[in-house]
Design a protein around this motif. Structure first.
Motif, short mmCIF file in Angstrom:
data_model
loop_
_atom_site.label_atom_id
_atom_site.label_comp_id
_atom_site.label_asym_id
_atom_site.label_seq_id
_atom_site.Cartn_x
_atom_site.Cartn_y
_atom_site.Cartn_z
N PHE A 429 0.84 -1.20 0.00
CA PHE A 429 0.00 0.00 0.00
C PHE A 429 0.88 1.26 0.00
N ILE A 432 2.73 1.69 -3.39
CA ILE A 432 1.87 2.13 -4.50
C ILE A 432 1.39 3.56 -4.25
N ARG A 436 2.10 6.66 -6.68
CA ARG A 436 0.97 7.46 -7.17
C ARG A 436 1.23 8.95 -6.92
N ASP B 241 -7.34 6.49 -13.06
CA ASP B 241 -6.57 6.37 -11.82
C ASP B 241 -6.53 4.92 -11.32
N LEU B 243 -4.14 3.18 -10.19
CA LEU B 243 -3.39 2.95 -8.95
C LEU B 243 -4.27 3.09 -7.72
N LEU B 244 -5.20 4.04 -7.82
CA LEU B 244 -6.13 4.23 -6.70
C LEU B 244 -6.94 2.95 -6.49
N VAL B 246 -6.02 -0.09 -7.31
CA VAL B 246 -5.13 -1.10 -6.72
C VAL B 246 -5.08 -0.89 -5.21
N LEU B 247 -5.00 0.37 -4.80
CA LEU B 247 -4.96 0.68 -3.36
C LEU B 247 -6.26 0.23 -2.68
N ILE B 250 -6.19 -3.46 -2.26
CA ILE B 250 -5.27 -3.85 -1.17
C ILE B 250 -5.94 -3.64 0.19
N ILE B 251 -6.60 -2.51 0.35
CA ILE B 251 -7.27 -2.23 1.64
C ILE B 251 -8.36 -3.28 1.89
#
Lengths: 447, 364
Positions: A429, A432, A436, B241, B243-244, B246-247, B250-251
């Motif tokens: 996290f 990334i 970003r 976005d 990557l957002l 992906v985040l 992950i969360i």
């Protein structure tokens, strides 16, 4: 031609109309007849009352005593099978005149001595009793019992005959909870006479059997004071004394009476030195250690101490037999402690991890069964046999312990796995998120 | 980049409307289109990637829908893994779940993730619903909203049908209770009950039906309608976005793993049709509906059937009203400045009632 027009043919119409008009007045009559027949078939008892003048007079009597016998009969097991008054009392039930003793076979109230004979007229008849699935050896058993011998040979009016236990009119099936011979009521029925001091005094019989029985383990099960025990399986008075052949179990019979249920104890007892002594000296019997009527919940404490029915009452403390008893007691106590510990571990596991412990509880049931078996095996007075059974229980307890440990270990491993996973997730996290934000800054710079 | 402009070949001697001219024109446009396509594809990859990765300001309103999307595919993958070992028969369903939970490597984790996943999914669905309801006056396309309401019902169906699959006492009697409700409706109630159960009782037929519904029919329908929902909102399937997202995944994985480890899915007692349980309670997301029926029953204890029918009608009414809501709500234009505070106030009132009913149901 229109379809189905043949039905509308004019010549058919008058015939159908005639049939309908002839059937219509008969229909209510038919229904009425069916109703009457159903009522008659359904109400055999009311039919019997109407035709039986004994019942109609007694039920209508203002005297309570006279009316009660008829009311009780109506509720009895005899009423649905139409065993009416005249079967026992004789007389003509269709006569409207008051019966006179001696006329038309009327005997009034039969004497106590007459009663077994009167009952056995039907109850000894195999063809008659077969359809009700009722045994037919009651009279023979009664004749051999102390009650029967006293009544029939000595005309002793103190003893019980059929009606004293089964009641004279309120005769119900034994499985009826209100029956006096129901499994849960029979001890009280016996005690009506056997707890009567005046009645028992001439015979020198004790009168405290019922109070002792109610305190006993058997009594507590029968009176439903012990959970998860079937009251039908614990003995009441007839369980040991016989149903109709009521007499105290003889010395040689005591063991047999107990063995009817306690088969495993018998098996182990036969391997013991006590069994040989019992054959030789008629001692020690089951009741010498466990008592009778007031049989307590058996405990390993019987192996220690000098109190009555304890080992010390017969064996001196320094004797090898007494020491053997002490070792047996120690073995059983230790095994019970271990089982309690294992059970507490299972409960703790449930509390800690909220796991499904049904399989462990099933295994614990096996342990309990083995411990019960070990207690029964103490009747053999053989330490080796008892140890073998306890070892079996210990093996199961070890399996349970291992499984409990595995559960805790797995819970720990899962926690550790989660910690590692969360560490990895947080790192990814962060990485990334950092990439970003870098990209964001870069794009802002370009713009 | 310079774009080459190609003119269609033009023949002077042909009149503009003659077939030959038209044909040549069409050929010219074809070439133009072809060349343009080649150019864009040559330049596109990097640009598209840049576009996808371009960080945008994080807005919860645009995230809540995507969270549902991510949870749905997580549910799909964990569900497929469970499907490898689950046996949908009355005699083996419970045992197979027991095997998955106790004997398989990380079986407990997959089951835990699948179980907690649906809870999280429904939670985020409800958040998405209330959030969108609060700004319904800004709704651009009515079809998005209507599809959303249908999707909400579908998730309820997926949750309910999945609840029966472990064949435990709780799931068996909850399904019996739920399907029995429909029997109160005159005429159609009984046939509907038999249709859902596949017979008079909750049995193997019901399990097979619910299994098919849970793993194939409802999810397939959900995917089609969800695509419609996303496209009707004029969103692309590949989100901006990346990557957002992906985040977010992950969360979500972290939350699901933690829940599955710390509060793992347990084995309740196996279903016993001869031994009913007294206190049947539905899952938390149906608690408000359950409480509505309970309250109606308390109002008229003598007329149980009437209260059940009224409850069913009320639910149908609410969902119909919700589905048709965009047709009644005026958009925030011109003088309609009152619409925003009014919608927010009504939504807040609705949310409070929903929460109160859920709490009441949980505590009763």
């Amino acid at each position: 031609m229109r379809p189905l027009s043949f039905l509308r043919k004019p010549q058919l119409r008058p015939a159908a109309a005639a049939l309908a008009s002839s059937l219509l007045p008969i229909l209510p009559l038919l229904l009425f007849l069916i109703f009457i027949m159903a009522t008659l078939l359904d109400c055999q008892i009311s039919w019997a009352i109407q035709k039986n003048t004994c019942l109609s007079c007694h039920l209508g009597s203002s005297k309570h005593e006279l009316a009660r016998c008829a009311q009780q009969w109506l509720k009895s097991a005899h009423a649905p099978v139409s065993v009416c008054c005249e079967e026992c009392h004789g007389g003509n039930p269709t006569s409207s005149k008051a019966p006179i003793i001696g006329k038309e076979g009327f005997i009034g109230s039969p004497s106590k001595k007459q009663i077994p004979g009167l009952c056995s007229r039907c109850h000894d008849d195999p063809l008659y009793m077969r359809k009700y699935d009722i045994r037919i050896d009651e009279e023979n058993q009664y004749k051999n019992s102390v009650h029967g011998q006293q009544l029939l040979n000595n005309n002793n009016q103190d003893v019980a005959s059929c009606v004293d236990c089964h009641d004279s009119h309120d005769i119900r099936k034994p499985d009826d909870p209100q029956s006096k011979v129901n499994h849960q009521n029979i001890a009280d029925t016996c005690a009506r006479c056997h707890a009567d001091r005046n009645l028992m005094k001439p015979y020198g019989l004790p009168t405290d059997q019922l109070s002792k029985y109610k305190k006993s383990y058997h009594g507590q099960i029968v009176y439903q004071q012990i959970e998860r025990k079937n009251p039908r399986l614990a003995p009441s008075c007839p369980g040991c004394h016989g149903i109709h052949s009521g007499k105290p179990a003889g010395v040689s019979e005591v063991a047999e009476a107990c063995n009817n249920c306690h088969l495993n104890c018998k098996r182990y007892f036969q391997k013991s030195i006590h069994s040989l002594l019992l054959k030789k000296n008629r001692k020690p019997r089951c009741i010498d250690c466990h008592g009778y009527h007031d049989i307590p919940i058996p405990s390993e404490e019987l192996f220690a101490g000098k109190a009555a029915s304890h080992c010390g009452a017969c064996h001196p403390p320094e004797s090898a037999e007494y020491q053997c008893g002490l070792r047996l007691r120690a073995l059983i106590k230790q095994a019970k402690r271990e089982a309690a510990l294992t059970q507490s571990k299972i409960n703790q596991l449930k509390q800690d991890l909220d796991l499904d412990i049904s399989s462990l509880n099933l295994k614990m049931d096996d342990v309990t069964e083995n411990l019960k078996q070990a207690v029964k095996a103490t009747h053999s007075q053989d330490i080796q046999i008892v140890t073998q059974i306890i070892t079996k229980a210990r093996k199961i307890m070890n399996t349970i312990d291992q499984r409990i440990d595995r559960c805790y270990q797995e819970a720990r491993q899962r926690r550790e796995w989660l910690e590692h996973m969360l560490l990895f997730i947080s790192a990814s996290f962060a990485l990334i998120a950092y990439q970003r934000s870098r990209l964001k800054n870069k794009l802002q710079d370009i713009h | 980049m310079k774009v080459r402009r190609i003119h269609p070949p033009h023949h002077i001697h042909d009149s503009p409307d003659s077939p030959a001219v038209q044909e040549n024109q069409l050929q010219g446009y074809d070439n133009l289109y072809k060349n343009k396509k080649e150019e864009t594809s040559s330049q596109s990859m990097a640009a598209a990637l840049r576009q996808c990765l371009k960080p945008e300001p994080v807005r919860w309103s645009s995230c809540s829908g995507w969270i549902i999307f991510h949870l749905f595919w997580i549910e799909g993958i964990s569900g497929i893994l469970l499907l490898l070992y689950y046996r949908p028969t009355v005699s083996e369903a419970y045992e197979s779940i027991q095997q998955i939970t106790n004997n398989l490597h990380y079986g407990w984790l997959i089951r835990g993730v699948h179980m907690w996943g649906i809870h999280l999914l429904i939670l985020s669905l409800l958040l998405h619903f209330w959030q969108q309801l609060a700004q319904i006056y800004r709704l651009a396309w009515k079809s998005t909203w209507i599809l959303g309401i249908i999707l909400m019902i579908l998730i309820g169906v997926i949750g309910t049908s999945g609840h029966l699959l472990p064949w435990t006492q709780g799931s068996y009697w909850a399904t019996t209770f739920l399907t029995q409700l429909s029997a109160a409706v005159p005429l159609v109630g009984e046939p509907i009950k038999i249709l859902i159960r596949g017979g008079n009782e909750v049995s193997q037929m019901t399990l097979s039906r619910f299994f098919a519904l849970h793993i194939l029919i409802a999810p397939l329908l959900f995917i089609f309608l969800a695509l419609g929902h996303i496209f009707s909102a004029r969103r692309s399937l590949i989100p901006a976005d990346l990557l957002l997202h992906v985040l977010i995944v992950i969360i979500l994985t972290g939350i699901l793993f933690s829940l599955a480890t710390l509060y793992p899915a347990r084995m309740a007692q196996k279903a016993d049709p001869l031994n009913s349980i007294l206190n049947i309670k539905p899952e938390w997301y149906f608690m408000a509906s359950y409480e509505v029926f309970q309250l109606l029953r308390k109002i008229s204890p003598e007329r149980q059937n009437v209260s059940i029918i009224f409850g069913i009608m009320l639910h149908i009414g609410i969902f119909l009203l919700l589905g048709l809501l965009p047709f009644f709500v005026p958009s925030q234009q011109g003088e309609n400045t009152w619409i925003r505070p009014l919608t927010i106030a009504l939504t807040a009132a609705g949310l409070l009632i929903f929460l109160a009913l859920t709490l009441l149901g949980a505590c009763s």
